[in-house]
Enzyme design. Structure first.
Site, PDB file in Angstrom:
ATOM      1  N   SER A 108      69.240  65.620  36.451  1.00 45.82           N
ATOM      2  CA  SER A 108      68.094  65.165  35.380  1.00 45.82           C
ATOM      3  C   SER A 108      68.476  65.052  34.118  1.00 45.82           C
ATOM      4  CB  SER A 108      66.922  66.387  35.209  1.00 45.82           C
ATOM      5  OG  SER A 108      66.125  66.189  33.975  1.00 45.82           O
ATOM      6  N   SER A 109      68.151  64.287  33.037  1.00 47.85           N
ATOM      7  CA  SER A 109      68.795  64.043  31.789  1.00 47.85           C
ATOM      8  C   SER A 109      68.400  65.452  30.873  1.00 47.85           C
ATOM      9  CB  SER A 109      68.083  62.716  31.141  1.00 47.85           C
ATOM     10  OG  SER A 109      66.639  62.920  31.080  1.00 47.85           O
ATOM     11  N   CYS A 110      67.653  66.380  31.260  1.00 51.47           N
ATOM     12  CA  CYS A 110      67.375  67.386  30.487  1.00 51.47           C
ATOM     13  C   CYS A 110      68.576  68.582  30.374  1.00 51.47           C
ATOM     14  CB  CYS A 110      66.176  68.182  31.295  1.00 51.47           C
ATOM     15  SG  CYS A 110      66.255  69.023  32.546  1.00 51.47           S
ATOM     16  N   TYR A 137      64.824  75.204  34.123  1.00 54.65           N
ATOM     17  CA  TYR A 137      65.206  73.749  34.963  1.00 54.65           C
ATOM     18  C   TYR A 137      66.378  73.181  34.808  1.00 54.65           C
ATOM     19  CZ  TYR A 137      64.433  69.174  37.191  1.00 54.65           C
ATOM     20  OH  TYR A 137      64.631  68.036  37.873  1.00 54.65           O
ATOM     21  N   LYS A 141      69.817  72.886  37.375  1.00 51.27           N
ATOM     22  CA  LYS A 141      70.459  71.512  37.721  1.00 51.27           C
ATOM     23  C   LYS A 141      71.777  71.460  37.222  1.00 51.27           C
ATOM     24  CE  LYS A 141      67.208  69.201  39.432  1.00 51.27           C
ATOM     25  NZ  LYS A 141      67.287  68.704  40.897  1.00 51.27           N
ATOM     26  N   HIS A 180      54.460  64.917  34.326  1.00 54.43           N
ATOM     27  CA  HIS A 180      55.207  64.318  33.012  1.00 54.43           C
ATOM     28  C   HIS A 180      54.390  63.478  32.199  1.00 54.43           C
ATOM     29  CE1 HIS A 180      58.800  65.552  35.685  1.00 54.43           C
ATOM     30  NE2 HIS A 180      59.238  65.948  34.729  1.00 54.43           N
TER      31      HIS A 180
END
Length: 321
Positions: A108-110, A137, A141, A180
């Site tokens: 994920s880009s987070c 989260y 990841k 989201h």
């Protein structure tokens, strides 16, 4: 991948996994393994090992995860880190143990630092503090990325990791407690139009900038990378184009034909101020997103209208299995 290869899509009922299954079938793959969460709890070490022992998949798309927006991440931090760690650890370890030919892990880009320079380059990973609202989260990841890299380094396993930007599309989650921003706004504006509400309230100031990728494009990118990318370093998947939340809300109001006022609740968190991906590595490989944002939202809204009667908005968020 040979067209007859046995391919396991973990998370085949979720937003990403279902899109990957559709894309694989369109490309001519027929030997696709799918398991619901009732059939296989991916958090179960024994259950996952038994599945691998019996089925012996050759290729894996690891798209299963517990996901959600700011509210879900803030409310369920222990579940977000535990469930995701267990899912990816069980699958990646057994992919090694049972000699899977190749595995693609969806991150994920987070994972990138909250205040990293924009656009986000792959090398920015672990160079600063994470966004607090989704830190559990993100840490899970990042652990998945490091698992793939570690098994590759120690054993030579062909495990790759990709980092998609914010996603939307068919089979999205429209539960306002766990979704989201894009599907949440779609549902809010749709219901406000139906009820004749004078206004729709949007969390935050509307100033944060976000990038959005249509999930069918992501699925195409994943199949492309499964075929052509074999390195240890992560690869960003996105459009390279961002938009403010206020601009997104205005677009959503127009698409859903809502004519009332848009109100911003500044007591709610904005999250990361700006977030969009540097996709130069992916474009150098020859892949580009095909779906403009408005066109993708219009397609998603038409699907929402056709399926809204069957969507269970009140159910608790599941594991996207």
């Amino acid at each position: 991948m040979d067209l007859n290869a046995k391919i396991y899509v973990a998370g085949s009922r979720g937003l990403v996994g279902s899109a990957i299954v559709r894309r694989l079938k369109k490309l001519g793959y027929k030997n696709i393994l799918e398991k619901t969460s009732k059939e296989l709890d991916l958090r179960s070490q024994a259950g996952v090992e038994l599945f691998f022992c019996n089925e012996r998949p050759e290729y894996i798309f690891l798209a299963s995860a517990k996901v959600g927006g700011i509210l879900a991440n803030n409310s369920l931090p222990a579940e977000f880190i535990y469930d995701n760690l267990m899912i990816e650890t069980n699958i990646i370890h057994n992919a090694h143990k049972y000699k899977v030919s190749k595995l693609l892990f969806l991150g994920s880009s987070c994972i990138y630092p909250k205040y990293a320079l924009q656009p986000l380059k792959e090398e920015y990973l672990l160079t600063g503090e994470l966004e607090p609202t989704n830190e559990p989260y993100a840490i899970a990841k990042i652990a998945g990325i490091k698992l793939c890299q570690s098994y590759r380094r120690q054993y030579g396993d062909n495990f790759i990791s990709v980092m998609p930007t914010n996603l939307y599309g068919i089979n999205d989650n429209f539960n306002l407690d766990t979704s989201h921003v894009l599907p949440a706004l779609m549902r809010k504006f749709h219901e406000a139009k139906l009820s004749g509400a004078p206004s729709v309230t949007v969390w935050g100031s509307g100033k944060p900038r976000r990038e959005f990728l249509y999930v069918e494009d992501l699925a195409d990118a994943c199949c492309f990378l499964m075929q052509y990318y074999n390195d240890s370093e992560i690869v960003n998947i996105g459009t390279g184009i961002d938009i403010t939340i206020a601009e997104l809300a205005a677009m959503m109001a127009d698409i859903t034909c809502f004519t009332g006022e848009i109100v911003y609740d500044r007591t709610k968190p904005d999250g990361t101020p700006v977030k969009y991906l540097d996709i130069s590595k992916l474009t150098k490989l020859g892949w580009y997103a095909q779906t403009p944002l408005r066109a993708g939202i219009e397609k998603t809204y038409q699907w929402f209208l056709r399926n809204s009667a069957n969507l269970t908005f009140q159910q608790s968020h599941d594991l996207n299995i």
